[in-house]
Design an enzyme around this catalytic site. Structure first.
Site, PDB file in Angstrom:
ATOM      1  N   VAL A 222      16.081 -20.463 -14.835  1.00 11.02           N
ATOM      2  CA  VAL A 222      16.371 -19.810 -12.977  1.00 11.02           C
ATOM      3  C   VAL A 222      17.584 -19.526 -12.667  1.00 11.02           C
ATOM      4  O   VAL A 222      18.565 -20.314 -12.185  1.00 11.02           O
ATOM      5  CB  VAL A 222      15.196 -21.081 -12.576  1.00 11.02           C
ATOM      6  CG1 VAL A 222      15.080 -20.675 -11.365  1.00 11.02           C
ATOM      7  CG2 VAL A 222      13.964 -21.541 -13.292  1.00 11.02           C
TER       8      VAL A 222
ATOM      9  N   ASP B 278      17.578 -14.377 -17.450  1.00 14.81           N
ATOM     10  CA  ASP B 278      17.608 -15.139 -18.992  1.00 14.81           C
ATOM     11  C   ASP B 278      16.526 -16.324 -18.922  1.00 14.81           C
ATOM     12  O   ASP B 278      15.993 -15.574 -17.526  1.00 14.81           O
ATOM     13  CB  ASP B 278      19.195 -15.726 -18.829  1.00 14.81           C
ATOM     14  CG  ASP B 278      19.111 -16.819 -18.659  1.00 14.81           C
ATOM     15  OD1 ASP B 278      18.702 -17.141 -17.831  1.00 14.81           O
ATOM     16  OD2 ASP B 278      20.898 -17.374 -18.931  1.00 14.81           O
TER      17      ASP B 278
ATOM     18  N   HIS C 268      20.758 -12.470  -5.978  1.00 18.26           N
ATOM     19  CA  HIS C 268      20.223 -14.580  -5.527  1.00 18.26           C
ATOM     20  C   HIS C 268      21.606 -14.150  -4.484  1.00 18.26           C
ATOM     21  O   HIS C 268      22.556 -13.762  -4.195  1.00 18.26           O
ATOM     22  CB  HIS C 268      20.531 -14.385  -6.455  1.00 18.26           C
ATOM     23  CG  HIS C 268      20.373 -16.398  -6.522  1.00 18.26           C
ATOM     24  ND1 HIS C 268      18.625 -16.610  -6.045  1.00 18.26           N
ATOM     25  CD2 HIS C 268      20.432 -17.247  -6.063  1.00 18.26           C
ATOM     26  CE1 HIS C 268      18.786 -17.992  -5.563  1.00 18.26           C
ATOM     27  NE2 HIS C 268      20.151 -18.471  -5.401  1.00 18.26           N
TER      28      HIS C 268
HETATM   29  C1  GAR Z   1      17.066 -11.338  -0.965  1.00 16.84           C
HETATM   30  O1  GAR Z   1      17.767 -11.806  -0.010  1.00 16.84           O
HETATM   31  C2  GAR Z   1      16.653 -11.910  -2.878  1.00 16.84           C
HETATM   32  O2  GAR Z   1      18.421 -12.173  -2.139  1.00 16.84           O
HETATM   33  C3  GAR Z   1      16.354 -13.543  -2.071  1.00 16.84           C
HETATM   34  O3  GAR Z   1      15.530 -12.791  -2.087  1.00 16.84           O
HETATM   35  C4  GAR Z   1      15.551 -11.482  -0.619  1.00 16.84           C
HETATM   36  C5  GAR Z   1      14.554 -10.675  -0.659  1.00 16.84           C
HETATM   37  O4  GAR Z   1      15.075  -9.492   0.274  1.00 16.84           O
HETATM   38  N1  GAR Z   1      15.435 -13.441  -3.616  1.00 16.84           N
HETATM   39  C6  GAR Z   1      15.433 -14.514  -3.763  1.00 16.84           C
HETATM   40  O5  GAR Z   1      16.090 -15.171  -3.194  1.00 16.84           O
HETATM   41  C7  GAR Z   1      15.525 -14.703  -5.581  1.00 16.84           C
HETATM   42  N2  GAR Z   1      15.601 -16.240  -5.810  1.00 16.84           N
HETATM   43  P1  GAR Z   1      14.067  -7.774   0.465  1.00 16.84           P
HETATM   44  O6  GAR Z   1      13.044  -7.612   0.211  1.00 16.84           O
HETATM   45  O7  GAR Z   1      14.873  -7.360   2.252  1.00 16.84           O
HETATM   46  O8  GAR Z   1      14.907  -7.363  -0.232  1.00 16.84           O
END
Ligand code: GAR
Length: 217
Positions: free
Chosen positions: A149, A146, A114
């Site tokens: 969120v 879990d 995250h």
């Molecule tokens: C990442 O920065 C990840 O932390 C975020 O989506 C991006 C995916 O990038 N995830 C969230 O925000 C989940 N809550 P990627 O497709 O280049 O790995």
């Protein structure tokens, strides 16, 4: 040597974290292999990143909801991961909340990355939330998943300073660079059996490989 530790990676976006994980597996920094990549988005970049690396990748229709999988989709995701005998499910930009049956199918064996220092800024566009709030330091978190969120026990975090001149794009870019180091490091520790969980606290049991910096610094 036992059987290789098998990862299933789920994502909805461009797949840079899948690329970092897969490349760390290929170079031996992570003692695991990416057994399967699944996406809820047809044509998502993450499926291209998989194909470029000769990894098995599949789109599975998510069903009628916007923020979670419907019952049939959930069954299809779980069946695909079971068929590949996946040891750990790694969420890499998977933009749907996983519910009961999925969580039970892989209890204690789902991790997520995250883009903030949780518990600050759960949810969408966490880098933008951080900028809007005016924090001077943000970062990224790898945690067990879990029913909440962005809420499960925290495995590792990496801090990223916020600069005065940052835009959402520049800040997200630097957070992603930190994710690409942190995520493989945490998955490597899990694959090596170096991680234990007591309540909310995750303990790294052994000294970690010199390949990686300490994620708690
Ligand atoms: C990442 O920065 C990840 O932390 C975020 O989506 C991006 C995916 O990038 N995830 C969230 O925000 C989940 N809550 P990627 O497709 O280049 O790995």
């Amino acid at each position: 040597m036992g059987n290789p530790f098998r990862l299933g990676v789920l994502g909805s976006g461009k797949g840079s974290n899948l690329a970092a994980l897969a490349d760390a597996c290929a170079s031996g920094r992570v003692p695991a292999q990416v057994a399967l990549v699944l996406s809820d988005v047809e044509g998502a970049g993450i499926l291209d990143r998989a194909r470029e690396r000769n990894l098995a990748g599949r789109f599975i229709p998510p069903g009628k909801f916007r923020t979670k999988l419907d019952e049939e989709a959930e069954k299809n995701f779980v069946a695909a991961l079971w068929a590949e005998r996946v040891d750990l499910v790694a969420l890499a930009g998977f933009m749907r909340v996983l519910k009961g049956d999925f969580l039970r199918a892989f209890e204690g064996r789902i991790v997520n990355v995250h883009p903030s220092l949780l518990p600050s800024f759960p949810g969408l566009e966490a880098w933008k939330q951080a900028l809007d709030h005016g924090v001077k330091v943000t970062g990224c978190t790898v945690h067990f998943v879990d029913a909440g969120v962005d809420a499960g026990p925290i495995i590792g975090q990496r801090a990223v300073p916020v600069r005065d001149e940052d835009t959402p794009e520049t800040l997200h870019q630097r957070i992603q660079e930190a994710e690409h180091e942190l995520y493989p490091q945490c998955v490597a520790a899990i694959a090596r059996g170096e991680i234990s969980v007591a309540g909310r606290r995750v303990v790294w049991r052994k000294s970690r490989s010199a390949d990686f910096a300490d994620p708690r610094r």
